[in-house]
Design a protein around this motif. Structure first.
Motif, PDB file in Angstrom:
ATOM      1  N   MET A 105       0.662  -1.018   0.168  1.00 21.19           N
ATOM      2  CA  MET A 105      -0.109  -0.215  -0.025  1.00 21.19           C
ATOM      3  C   MET A 105       0.550   1.345   0.123  1.00 21.19           C
ATOM      4  O   MET A 105       0.605   2.016  -0.432  1.00 21.19           O
ATOM      5  N   ALA A 106       1.547   0.984   0.863  1.00 21.67           N
ATOM      6  CA  ALA A 106       2.570   2.722   0.686  1.00 21.67           C
ATOM      7  C   ALA A 106       3.046   2.967  -0.431  1.00 21.67           C
ATOM      8  O   ALA A 106       3.876   3.265  -0.882  1.00 21.67           O
ATOM      9  N   LEU A 107       4.714   1.841  -0.893  1.00 26.98           N
ATOM     10  CA  LEU A 107       4.976   1.824  -2.354  1.00 26.98           C
ATOM     11  C   LEU A 107       4.511   2.325  -3.874  1.00 26.98           C
ATOM     12  O   LEU A 107       4.267   3.155  -4.433  1.00 26.98           O
ATOM     13  N   ILE A 108       3.035   1.328  -3.497  1.00 31.82           N
ATOM     14  CA  ILE A 108       2.192   1.738  -4.797  1.00 31.82           C
ATOM     15  C   ILE A 108       1.522   3.179  -4.854  1.00 31.82           C
ATOM     16  O   ILE A 108       1.604   3.480  -5.729  1.00 31.82           O
ATOM     17  N   GLY A 109       1.184   3.346  -3.379  1.00 27.33           N
ATOM     18  CA  GLY A 109       0.122   4.174  -3.787  1.00 27.33           C
ATOM     19  C   GLY A 109       0.511   5.899  -3.481  1.00 27.33           C
ATOM     20  O   GLY A 109       0.696   6.784  -4.262  1.00 27.33           O
ATOM     21  N   THR A 110       2.096   5.809  -2.710  1.00 26.63           N
ATOM     22  CA  THR A 110       2.892   6.119  -3.121  1.00 26.63           C
ATOM     23  C   THR A 110       4.000   7.619  -4.488  1.00 26.63           C
ATOM     24  O   THR A 110       3.943   8.259  -4.519  1.00 26.63           O
ATOM     25  N   ARG A 111       4.232   6.200  -5.056  1.00 27.31           N
ATOM     26  CA  ARG A 111       5.057   6.236  -6.112  1.00 27.31           C
ATOM     27  C   ARG A 111       4.071   6.552  -7.078  1.00 27.31           C
ATOM     28  O   ARG A 111       4.733   6.645  -8.696  1.00 27.31           O
ATOM     29  N   LEU A 112       3.200   5.151  -7.217  1.00 28.74           N
ATOM     30  CA  LEU A 112       2.667   5.439  -8.691  1.00 28.74           C
ATOM     31  C   LEU A 112       0.874   5.618  -8.505  1.00 28.74           C
ATOM     32  O   LEU A 112       0.823   5.685  -9.473  1.00 28.74           O
ATOM     33  N   GLY A 113       0.705   6.622  -7.227  1.00 25.70           N
ATOM     34  CA  GLY A 113      -0.405   6.674  -7.413  1.00 25.70           C
ATOM     35  C   GLY A 113      -2.118   6.216  -7.616  1.00 25.70           C
ATOM     36  O   GLY A 113      -2.510   6.691  -7.874  1.00 25.70           O
ATOM     37  N   TRP A 114      -1.982   4.654  -7.538  1.00 28.22           N
ATOM     38  CA  TRP A 114      -2.691   4.043  -8.082  1.00 28.22           C
ATOM     39  C   TRP A 114      -3.845   3.888  -6.389  1.00 28.22           C
ATOM     40  O   TRP A 114      -3.800   4.904  -5.190  1.00 28.22           O
ATOM     41  N   ASN A 115      -5.319   3.917  -7.218  1.00 30.14           N
ATOM     42  CA  ASN A 115      -6.808   3.751  -6.326  1.00 30.14           C
ATOM     43  C   ASN A 115      -6.563   2.857  -4.889  1.00 30.14           C
ATOM     44  O   ASN A 115      -6.123   1.694  -5.045  1.00 30.14           O
ATOM     45  N   PHE A 116      -6.705   3.074  -4.173  1.00 29.92           N
ATOM     46  CA  PHE A 116      -6.983   2.382  -2.767  1.00 29.92           C
ATOM     47  C   PHE A 116      -7.342   0.823  -2.764  1.00 29.92           C
ATOM     48  O   PHE A 116      -6.426  -0.253  -2.410  1.00 29.92           O
ATOM     49  N   TRP A 117      -8.251   0.634  -3.771  1.00 32.07           N
ATOM     50  CA  TRP A 117      -9.110  -0.732  -4.147  1.00 32.07           C
ATOM     51  C   TRP A 117      -8.623  -1.879  -5.040  1.00 32.07           C
ATOM     52  O   TRP A 117      -8.365  -2.560  -4.722  1.00 32.07           O
ATOM     53  N   LEU A 118      -7.484  -1.043  -5.914  1.00 34.66           N
ATOM     54  CA  LEU A 118      -6.977  -1.640  -6.734  1.00 34.66           C
ATOM     55  C   LEU A 118      -6.050  -1.851  -6.159  1.00 34.66           C
ATOM     56  O   LEU A 118      -5.026  -3.007  -6.431  1.00 34.66           O
ATOM     57  N   ILE A 119      -4.862  -1.165  -5.824  1.00 37.26           N
ATOM     58  CA  ILE A 119      -3.931  -1.472  -4.581  1.00 37.26           C
ATOM     59  C   ILE A 119      -4.164  -2.672  -3.648  1.00 37.26           C
ATOM     60  O   ILE A 119      -3.471  -3.533  -3.321  1.00 37.26           O
ATOM     61  N   MET A 120      -5.860  -3.041  -2.899  1.00 39.32           N
ATOM     62  CA  MET A 120      -5.778  -3.929  -2.319  1.00 39.32           C
ATOM     63  C   MET A 120      -5.754  -5.282  -2.683  1.00 39.32           C
ATOM     64  O   MET A 120      -5.319  -6.398  -2.234  1.00 39.32           O
ATOM     65  N   ALA A 121      -6.198  -4.833  -4.153  1.00 38.72           N
ATOM     66  CA  ALA A 121      -6.803  -6.238  -4.468  1.00 38.72           C
ATOM     67  C   ALA A 121      -5.161  -6.842  -5.215  1.00 38.72           C
ATOM     68  O   ALA A 121      -4.536  -7.990  -5.041  1.00 38.72           O
TER      69      ALA A 121
END
Length: 381
Positions: A105-121
């Motif tokens: 969650m931390a890496l994908i959310g901060t560096r790629l800016g993906w949506n939370f629900w996509l990061i959850m999957a």
């Protein structure tokens, strides 16, 4: 232990009442069970009430505690119960999957800016692959050897995160994005889809929804061919192998499913916490979740959830006693293991395993005499 002693009679009465309630519940019509399920969900949604919090946690914010540690421990215990309680595999490194989900969650959310629900999957998928990666070379081990390997895996993940500057090193990662908010949707006066820094209740409601989905899936697995295979492996892996159960495949599946649940909780926790660092994923967390599983009743989902609730809540309830609160917490754990070694709410099958000498969690590589087997041994001498 003398079977006629007051302690033995007390334990027998507790077990008898538990069996009576279980039989009564099994005879309950399906529509009445669903009423109970809905009532429990509504009760869980009402828990953040300040009236309840005034008693449950007078020294700290009750809504925050409901999310962490209580809700977090409950969901992690459900995941670990699949590995330990249903498949009989002693895992001391479960915190590793929680960490993998949090860092995803931390890496994908901060560096790629993906949506939370996509990061959850994606996080669930990564953790499932992590469980397979750990299990593939190690699940041919049993008992103490498997426990040591899983403990080492948990420490490897934490130390790697601490020593890798690319993912923040010892300082961790900050600025983790929250789940996307939706304005105007209220429940009990709370905007349940407005995720921010100050109010933990929307995250708690999201955790309750995640827990309901996980519980439904876990119960479906338990009653399916997969659950029967896990039970056979737990009781006697060699016999299960002889009877045609592909034990390695099902053990690998248990690790993957348990890791996925731990990873999902890690993703949600990181999104709420804003920042994470390697010190958030100590071995003590794995040991605490394992204690919750054993204390509640390994293999029995309601018991595991109750055990996780107590393990998370008791230290917070007595926080006003400062250092003495951990002394009280330890005394409660010791007392429960003396009076109820099979757990607070054990399943009938697991209680029978304990009495037969399997220690209540399968053989785990070695026979552990249960209370009745010890009594028979003493009588024979």
């Amino acid at each position: 232990m003398n079977q006629n002693s007051p302690l033995a009679r007390f334990r027998h009465q507790l077990g008898h009442y538990g069996d009576v309630m279980h039989d009564r519940w099994m005879r309950t019509p399906g529509w009445q069970r669903w009423i109970v399920y809905v009532a429990l969900i509504v009760g869980a949604l009402l828990l953040p009430s300040e009236t309840i919090g005034g008693f449950m946690s007078p020294d700290t914010d009750w809504a925050s505690i409901l999310f962490f540690p209580i809700g977090t421990f409950v969901l992690l215990a459900i995941g670990l119960n699949i590995v330990v309680g249903q498949a009989g595999l002693l895992d001391l490194g479960f915190v590793a999957f929680y960490a993998v989900g949090g860092y995803a969650m931390a890496l994908i959310g901060t560096r790629l800016g993906w949506n939370f629900w996509l990061i959850m999957a994606v996080g669930i998928g990564i953790c499932a692959l992590s469980g397979i990666t750990l299990g593939a070379p190690t699940l041919r081990l049993r008992g103490d050897y498997l426990a040591i390997v899983t403990l080492g895996f948990g420490e490897i993940i934490r130390i790697t995160a601490r020593n890798t500057d690319v993912i923040g090193g010892p300082n961790g990662i900050r600025g983790i994005p929250h789940p996307p908010s939706i304005e105007g949707v209220e429940l009990f006066g709370v905007e349940i889809f407005k995720y921010g820094v100050l109010d933990p209740r929307p995250y708690y409601y999201l955790l309750v929804a995640l827990a309901v989905i996980v519980i439904i899936l876990v119960k479906r697995w338990e009653k399916s061919r997969v659950g029967r295979a896990w039970a056979a492996i737990r009781e006697d892996e060699d016999a299960a192998e002889v009877m045609g159960v592909p034990t390695f495949r099902f053990k690998l599946l248990a690790f993957a499913v348990g890791a996925s649940i731990g990873g999902a909780m890690g993703v949600l926790w990181a999104a709420k916490s804003i920042s994470i660092n390697p010190n958030d994923f100590q071995f003590l967390l794995s040991a605490t979740i394992l204690a919750a599983v054993v204390m509640g009743g390994s293999g029995n989902l309601p018991g595991v959830m109750l055990g996780a609730f107590l393990v998370a809540w008791l230290p917070e309830r007595f926080r006003g006693l400062q250092e003495y609160r951990m002394l009280i917490f330890g005394a409660v754990l010791v007392s429960l293991m003396i009076f109820r070694p099979e757990g607070l709410l054990p399943s009938r099958q697991r209680k029978a395993e304990l009495q037969e000498g399997s220690g209540g969690m399968g053989t785990l590589g070695a026979e552990v005499p249960g209370p009745e087997s010890r009594g028979e041994e003493v009588a024979s001498k």
